[in-house]
Design an enzyme around this catalytic site. Structure first.
Site, PDB file in Angstrom:
ATOM      1  N   ASP A 109       0.838  -1.196   0.000  1.00 34.55           N
ATOM      2  CA  ASP A 109       0.000   0.000   0.000  1.00 34.55           C
ATOM      3  C   ASP A 109       0.873   1.245   0.000  1.00 34.55           C
ATOM      4  O   ASP A 109       1.563   1.537   0.969  1.00 34.55           O
ATOM      5  CB  ASP A 109      -0.919   0.007   1.227  1.00 34.55           C
ATOM      6  CG  ASP A 109      -1.881   1.173   1.177  1.00 34.55           C
ATOM      7  OD1 ASP A 109      -2.908   1.052   0.475  1.00 34.55           O
ATOM      8  OD2 ASP A 109      -1.608   2.206   1.821  1.00 34.55           O
TER       9      ASP A 109
ATOM     10  N   TYR B  10       3.336   9.775   0.395  1.00 31.44           N
ATOM     11  CA  TYR B  10       4.285   9.162   1.316  1.00 31.44           C
ATOM     12  C   TYR B  10       5.728   9.556   0.995  1.00 31.44           C
ATOM     13  O   TYR B  10       6.618   9.387   1.825  1.00 31.44           O
ATOM     14  CB  TYR B  10       4.149   7.638   1.309  1.00 31.44           C
ATOM     15  CG  TYR B  10       2.796   7.124   1.734  1.00 31.44           C
ATOM     16  CD1 TYR B  10       1.852   7.964   2.329  1.00 31.44           C
ATOM     17  CD2 TYR B  10       2.444   5.790   1.544  1.00 31.44           C
ATOM     18  CE1 TYR B  10       0.603   7.495   2.704  1.00 31.44           C
ATOM     19  CE2 TYR B  10       1.194   5.310   1.933  1.00 31.44           C
ATOM     20  CZ  TYR B  10       0.280   6.175   2.503  1.00 31.44           C
ATOM     21  OH  TYR B  10      -0.953   5.705   2.872  1.00 31.44           O
TER      22      TYR B  10
ATOM     23  N   LEU C 264      -3.523  -1.345  14.058  1.00 31.99           N
ATOM     24  CA  LEU C 264      -3.077  -1.477  15.450  1.00 31.99           C
ATOM     25  C   LEU C 264      -3.474  -0.251  16.277  1.00 31.99           C
ATOM     26  O   LEU C 264      -3.128  -0.166  17.455  1.00 31.99           O
ATOM     27  CB  LEU C 264      -1.560  -1.681  15.516  1.00 31.99           C
ATOM     28  CG  LEU C 264      -1.024  -2.946  14.826  1.00 31.99           C
ATOM     29  CD1 LEU C 264       0.491  -3.000  14.933  1.00 31.99           C
ATOM     30  CD2 LEU C 264      -1.652  -4.205  15.419  1.00 31.99           C
TER      31      LEU C 264
ATOM     32  N   PRO D 294      12.249  -7.067  10.042  1.00 35.21           N
ATOM     33  CA  PRO D 294      11.885  -8.353   9.425  1.00 35.21           C
ATOM     34  C   PRO D 294      11.147  -9.293  10.365  1.00 35.21           C
ATOM     35  O   PRO D 294      10.223  -9.994   9.945  1.00 35.21           O
ATOM     36  CB  PRO D 294      13.240  -8.931   8.997  1.00 35.21           C
ATOM     37  CG  PRO D 294      14.091  -7.725   8.745  1.00 35.21           C
ATOM     38  CD  PRO D 294      13.669  -6.730   9.790  1.00 35.21           C
TER      39      PRO D 294
ATOM     40  N   SER E 118      -4.040   1.710   9.760  1.00 37.98           N
ATOM     41  CA  SER E 118      -3.781   1.820  11.203  1.00 37.98           C
ATOM     42  C   SER E 118      -4.509   0.723  11.979  1.00 37.98           C
ATOM     43  O   SER E 118      -5.193   0.986  12.976  1.00 37.98           O
ATOM     44  CB  SER E 118      -4.203   3.200  11.730  1.00 37.98           C
ATOM     45  OG  SER E 118      -3.527   4.229  11.046  1.00 37.98           O
TER      46      SER E 118
ATOM     47  N   SER F  93       0.911   4.010  15.166  1.00 42.04           N
ATOM     48  CA  SER F  93       1.514   4.795  14.087  1.00 42.04           C
ATOM     49  C   SER F  93       1.568   6.285  14.405  1.00 42.04           C
ATOM     50  O   SER F  93       2.213   7.042  13.674  1.00 42.04           O
ATOM     51  CB  SER F  93       0.725   4.596  12.791  1.00 42.04           C
ATOM     52  OG  SER F  93       0.826   3.272  12.324  1.00 42.04           O
TER      53      SER F  93
ATOM     54  N   LYS G  66      -2.280   6.056  -4.490  1.00 44.16           N
ATOM     55  CA  LYS G  66      -3.361   7.008  -4.225  1.00 44.16           C
ATOM     56  C   LYS G  66      -3.117   8.345  -4.910  1.00 44.16           C
ATOM     57  O   LYS G  66      -1.976   8.830  -4.954  1.00 44.16           O
ATOM     58  CB  LYS G  66      -3.513   7.224  -2.716  1.00 44.16           C
ATOM     59  CG  LYS G  66      -3.676   5.920  -1.934  1.00 44.16           C
ATOM     60  CD  LYS G  66      -3.733   6.162  -0.443  1.00 44.16           C
ATOM     61  CE  LYS G  66      -3.655   4.837   0.301  1.00 44.16           C
ATOM     62  NZ  LYS G  66      -2.290   4.295   0.335  1.00 44.16           N
TER      63      LYS G  66
END
Length: 318
Positions: free
Chosen positions: A36, A41, A212, A268, A210, A216, A70
């Protein structure tokens, strides 16, 4: 190209440019096939380097990847939509996006690519009094230009981000090419059940960013440490019951409720951990307990951050 979006993707937001190419390659090694991205970004060229390297090394083929990007707010005018898409394609080193989304239902004045890229939120960041400058561009004009991208083979599917139910109803009244996906902030503190049900009622798949929650936003000063979902009691109880981490429980909750998710990490070991959620199932009681954490707490809200950072109150949610 893949026919369906893999449910667990890799989010590229806030990954430093110097780390992005390696992060993409490591994510592909870990098993990610859904990525994504977004012009805003600021790391699409580096993401493209990572995709190209992974393909050259034989880790993956382009056909095995799902790549989302986007359209930024400054390219909403119909004459600029294709220009923005082609810039993203060149940076990502691909011929076609699997999915191209309108990033926000916010149109801002156009900034030429050669002048500043990504343009971000301010029209004139070097001015004595920088301003966020809205543009008079109806969303239906932007959408029809997005439809042309599908017709030209530049995007396999198109969709929207950060839309509410009213905007979705309106979009479905005029769209010739129907939106395939809606991307929204969603986690147990912001379940968005009505919005998700509305989208799915139209046959629109939903991706939760987001997943979680607050994690972030700590470094951006947009969330307090006490708002972390990782220590929420229902999450911790489920994690202990299944021998999983709290993060894995939160991600499983997102997938199990029928959304795709796009967690982000550059480590990782965390990449592998975030993918390892197929070997357990949350019970109906566990799902309900986690959903009951809802506070309608939105961390990514232009009605808050635009005024604080750019001096303009510009809400899109009530």
């Amino acid at each position: 190209m893949l026919s369906t979006m893999p449910p667990v993707g890799f989010g590229l937001w806030k990954i430093p440019k110097e780390d992005t190419a390696n992060a993409v390659v490591e994510a592909i090694r870990a098993g990610y096939r859904h990525f994504d991205s977004a012009a805003d970004y600021g790391n699409e060229a580096e993401s493209g380097e990572g995709f190209a390297r992974a393909i050259t090394e034989g880790l993956v083929t382009r056909e095995e990847l799902w790549i989302t990007s986007k359209l930024w707010n400054t390219f909403h005018s119909a004459e600029h939509v294709e220009e923005a898409c082609r810039k993203t394609l060149a940076d990502l080193q691909v011929d076609c996006l699997d999915l191209y989304l309108i990033h926000f239902p916010i149109a801002l004045e156009y900034v030429p690519i050669e002048e500043r890229y990504p343009p971000e939120w301010l029209f004139n960041p070097d001015a004595a009094e920088p301003e966020m400058r809205p543009a008079k561009v109806p969303l239906h004009q932007t959408w029809h230009a997005m439809e042309a991208l599908v017709e030209k083979g530049l995007a396999g599917r198109i969709g929207v981000c950060n839309y509410n139910t009213g905007l979705i109803h309106d979009l479905m009244s005029y769209a010739s090419v129907k939106p395939s996906h809606l991307q929204i902030e969603s986690h147990p503190y912001l379940t968005q059940e009505k919005l998700i049900r509305c989208a799915k009622g139209y046959g629109i798949d939903v991706t939760a960013f987001s997943p979680l929650g607050a994690q972030s936003y700590f470094e951006l000063g947009m969330a307090d440490a006490g708002e972390s979902l990782l220590g929420a009691a229902p999450v911790m109880v489920a994690a202990q019951a299944h021998g999983k981490t709290p993060a894995q429980v939160l991600l499983k909750w997102g997938v199990q409720r029928g959304t795709s998710i796009i967690p982000k990490t550059t480590k990782p070991e965390r990449m592998r951990e975030n993918l390892a959620i197929d070997d357990f199932e949350l019970s109906a009681v566990e799902m309900a307990a986690i959903s009951a954490l809802n506070q309608d707490r939105r961390f990514n809200d232009p009605g808050v951050f635009a005024e604080a950072a750019f001096g303009r109150f510009h809400p899109i949610y009530d």
